[in-house]
Write an enzyme that holds these catalytic residues in place. Structure first.
Site, PDB file in Angstrom:
ATOM      1  N   GLU A   1       7.277  -8.252 -17.498  1.00 36.53           N
ATOM      2  CA  GLU A   1       8.625  -8.835 -17.415  1.00 36.53           C
ATOM      3  C   GLU A   1       8.577 -10.361 -17.521  1.00 36.53           C
ATOM      4  O   GLU A   1       9.592 -10.989 -17.787  1.00 36.53           O
ATOM      5  CB  GLU A   1       9.295  -8.440 -16.090  1.00 36.53           C
ATOM      6  CG  GLU A   1       9.895  -7.058 -16.089  1.00 36.53           C
ATOM      7  CD  GLU A   1      11.186  -6.959 -16.899  1.00 36.53           C
ATOM      8  OE1 GLU A   1      12.089  -7.790 -16.718  1.00 36.53           O
ATOM      9  OE2 GLU A   1      11.289  -6.036 -17.729  1.00 36.53           O
TER      10      GLU A   1
ATOM     11  N   SER B   1       3.457  -9.333 -14.230  1.00 34.34           N
ATOM     12  CA  SER B   1       4.198  -8.281 -14.946  1.00 34.34           C
ATOM     13  C   SER B   1       4.518  -8.687 -16.372  1.00 34.34           C
ATOM     14  O   SER B   1       4.741  -9.859 -16.666  1.00 34.34           O
ATOM     15  CB  SER B   1       5.504  -8.044 -14.183  1.00 34.34           C
ATOM     16  OG  SER B   1       6.415  -7.332 -14.987  1.00 34.34           O
TER      17      SER B   1
ATOM     18  N   TYR C   1      13.956 -11.033 -11.110  1.00 36.44           N
ATOM     19  CA  TYR C   1      12.635 -10.433 -10.875  1.00 36.44           C
ATOM     20  C   TYR C   1      11.584 -11.101 -11.781  1.00 36.44           C
ATOM     21  O   TYR C   1      10.517 -11.505 -11.320  1.00 36.44           O
ATOM     22  CB  TYR C   1      12.683  -8.925 -11.147  1.00 36.44           C
ATOM     23  CG  TYR C   1      11.303  -8.288 -11.165  1.00 36.44           C
ATOM     24  CD1 TYR C   1      10.678  -7.926  -9.987  1.00 36.44           C
ATOM     25  CD2 TYR C   1      10.625  -8.086 -12.370  1.00 36.44           C
ATOM     26  CE1 TYR C   1       9.401  -7.361 -10.001  1.00 36.44           C
ATOM     27  CE2 TYR C   1       9.353  -7.525 -12.394  1.00 36.44           C
ATOM     28  CZ  TYR C   1       8.746  -7.168 -11.210  1.00 36.44           C
ATOM     29  OH  TYR C   1       7.477  -6.625 -11.226  1.00 36.44           O
TER      30      TYR C   1
ATOM     31  N   ILE D   1       0.829  -1.225   0.000  1.00 37.31           N
ATOM     32  CA  ILE D   1       0.000   0.000   0.000  1.00 37.31           C
ATOM     33  C   ILE D   1       0.856   1.265   0.000  1.00 37.31           C
ATOM     34  O   ILE D   1       0.392   2.326  -0.435  1.00 37.31           O
ATOM     35  CB  ILE D   1      -0.982  -0.015   1.193  1.00 37.31           C
ATOM     36  CG1 ILE D   1      -2.094   1.030   1.000  1.00 37.31           C
ATOM     37  CG2 ILE D   1      -0.253   0.200   2.523  1.00 37.31           C
ATOM     38  CD1 ILE D   1      -3.265   0.877   1.952  1.00 37.31           C
ATOM     39  N   THR D   2       2.110   1.167   0.452  1.00 36.51           N
ATOM     40  CA  THR D   2       2.974   2.352   0.471  1.00 36.51           C
ATOM     41  C   THR D   2       3.637   2.609  -0.882  1.00 36.51           C
ATOM     42  O   THR D   2       4.297   3.632  -1.067  1.00 36.51           O
ATOM     43  CB  THR D   2       4.097   2.198   1.523  1.00 36.51           C
ATOM     44  OG1 THR D   2       4.816   0.984   1.213  1.00 36.51           O
ATOM     45  CG2 THR D   2       3.556   2.115   2.928  1.00 36.51           C
TER      46      THR D   2
ATOM     47  N   GLY E   1      21.297   4.100 -19.019  1.00 33.94           N
ATOM     48  CA  GLY E   1      21.836   2.892 -19.646  1.00 33.94           C
ATOM     49  C   GLY E   1      21.326   2.767 -21.077  1.00 33.94           C
ATOM     50  O   GLY E   1      21.616   3.610 -21.929  1.00 33.94           O
TER      51      GLY E   1
ATOM     52  N   PRO F   1      22.618  -7.086 -17.334  1.00 29.19           N
ATOM     53  CA  PRO F   1      23.248  -8.293 -17.881  1.00 29.19           C
ATOM     54  C   PRO F   1      22.389  -8.966 -18.953  1.00 29.19           C
ATOM     55  O   PRO F   1      22.916  -9.564 -19.884  1.00 29.19           O
ATOM     56  CB  PRO F   1      23.392  -9.210 -16.665  1.00 29.19           C
ATOM     57  CG  PRO F   1      23.253  -8.330 -15.482  1.00 29.19           C
ATOM     58  CD  PRO F   1      22.457  -7.135 -15.877  1.00 29.19           C
TER      59      PRO F   1
END
Ligand code: NAP
Ligand code: GDD
Length: 348
Positions: free
Chosen positions: A130, A128, A152, A10-11, A214, A282
């Site tokens: 990802e 996600s 991740y 929630i934060t 990057g 990487p």
């Protein structure tokens, strides 16, 4: 009777927008916060400072099954939104072990505690784009195979499968949101959009003289977080649990994001941006582009912010922040600004 929702994370950026959205819908909103947040509330709770009289916060951690079990044994929830995670991809290369530990076990702890104590609660998992990583098709949809490129991404694939498994094995209402990148003025400063807009503001105000980045060629499907939390809620209002891609259907490069952001203050990105090879990953996710047609058809969801709107809003908020003119505590994240936390918001 008002529905009761629980939000882990929630934060964070999404948690704060989701809490606002659910309060607007008259939900009773509860959230998980880490002890460090209670010890340093001015900074750690800054995205939700303006909500503190209206929500109930529970101390706990994704690393502690006992803390999660304790919360679910005290309150029954209609809906549980599991957003908490180590969410920064680059950090997951630096410390893959803790990302995997927190993200996979944390998700499993919440699902296991729910199964034990309140199997009828509806559960949302923050999956996600990802997970697609090195995508096998463009655009990516719900059926696109996963090929994660970081610890991740791997942790999110595991969370996705845990969520499907609890749905299939125990008949629980568990859904995966497969959300593409979403941003806004509350975005953490480590992510590229906020890194760019905060640098644009500081450069414009004479507080910085370059921006080191990057990979400028990476492409993302960037939406606005306020739109994406509406989709999370809609997923839990359906008659059957299902998984949905949420995306804008547009892809842009980091370079394009920079050019528009600098142009907003009358500067040229090429004068200020420097490529720093130490910021390359990487293994990179080069291209993300989502197909949210299922969400549009079934949920009636579509984004309301354009790519340009998003950048303009973020740049203007950062200009206001760094020139000292920002009033809303929710947008002052990471600055130490914002009123103190009323202890009454904290549940023990
Ligand atoms: P965020 O701003 O980084 O917020 C992460 C939240 O997780 C924070 O509230 C953080 O608490 C909490 N958290 C981290 N570790 C924890 C732990 N060990 N115990 C308890 N809480 C912990 O992330 P976000 O952008 O809002 O994203 C929300 C979720 O959606 C994440 O799971 C992210 O991976 C996923 N997601 C995000 C996007 C995106 O583009 N934003 C896209 C797809 C999926 P503290 O404040 O105490 O650090
Ligand atoms: N953070 C960062 N910093 N990224 C950079 C930089 C830089 O200096 N320079 C270039 N980039 C590139 C990254 O290599 C990546 O290709 C892209 O910008 C976006 O990086 P982030 O903003 O860090 O986001 P992300 O795409 O890795 O991850 C975010 O979106 C995911 C959904 O696709 C996070 O919010 C994840 O939690 C989320 O799941």
């Amino acid at each position: 009777m008002a529905k009761r929702a629980f939000i882990s994370g929630i934060t964070g950026q999404d948690g704060s927008y989701l809490a606002e959205h659910l309060l607007d819908l008259n939900y009773e909103v509860h959230g998980l916060v880490r002890r460090v947040a209670l010890e340093e509330p001015q900074r750690r709770l800054s995205r939700i400072t303006h909500l503190l009289g209206r929500i109930t916060l529970h101390p706990g951690s994704l690393e502690s099954y006992a803390s999660i079990f304790h919360i679910f044994s005290r309150y029954e929830f209609d809906e549980v939104y599991h957003l908490a995670a180590q969410s920064f991809v680059a950090e997951s290369f630096a410390d893959g072990f803790s990302t995997i530990q927190i993200n996979i076990n944390g998700t499993h702890y919440i699902l296991a505690a729910l199964r034990e104590l309140q199997p009828r609660a509806k559960f949302y998992f923050a999956g996600s784009s990802e997970m697609f990583g090195k995508p096998e098709e463009v655009p990516q949809r719900e059926t696109t195979p996963f090929h994660p490129r970081s610890p991740y991404g791997i942790s999110k694939v595991a969370g996705f499968h845990l969520t499907v498994n609890y749905r299939e094995a125990y008949g629980m209402f568990c859904v995966n949101g497969m959300l593409f990148n979403h941003e806004g003025p509350r975005r953490g400063h480590e992510f590229v959009t906020r890194k760019v807009t905060s640098a644009v503001a500081r450069i414009k105000l004479g507080l910085a003289n370059e921006l080191r980045l990057g990979n400028l060629d990476a492409r993302r499907d960037w939406g606005h977080a306020a739109d994406y939390v509406r989709a999370m809620h809609l997923m839990l209002q359906q008659p059957e649990p299902n998984d949905y891609v949420i995306a804008t259907g547009e892809t842009h490069s980091v370079q394009e994001f920079c050019e528009l952001a600098f142009a907003e203050v009358g500067l040229a990105a090429s004068d200020w941006v420097r490529v720093d090879e130490r910021l390359l990953r990487p293994a990179e996710v080069n291209l993300l582009l989502g197909d949210a047609s299922k969400a549009r058809r079934v949920l009636g969801w579509k984004p309301t912010h354009t790519f340009r709107d998003l950048i303009v809003e973020m740049v203007r908020r950062d200009l206001a922040l760094y020139s000292g003119g920002l009033e809303r505590a929710a947008d002052s994240v990471g600055t130490g600004l914002g009123p103190t936390t009323p202890p009454s918001a904290l549940s023990r």
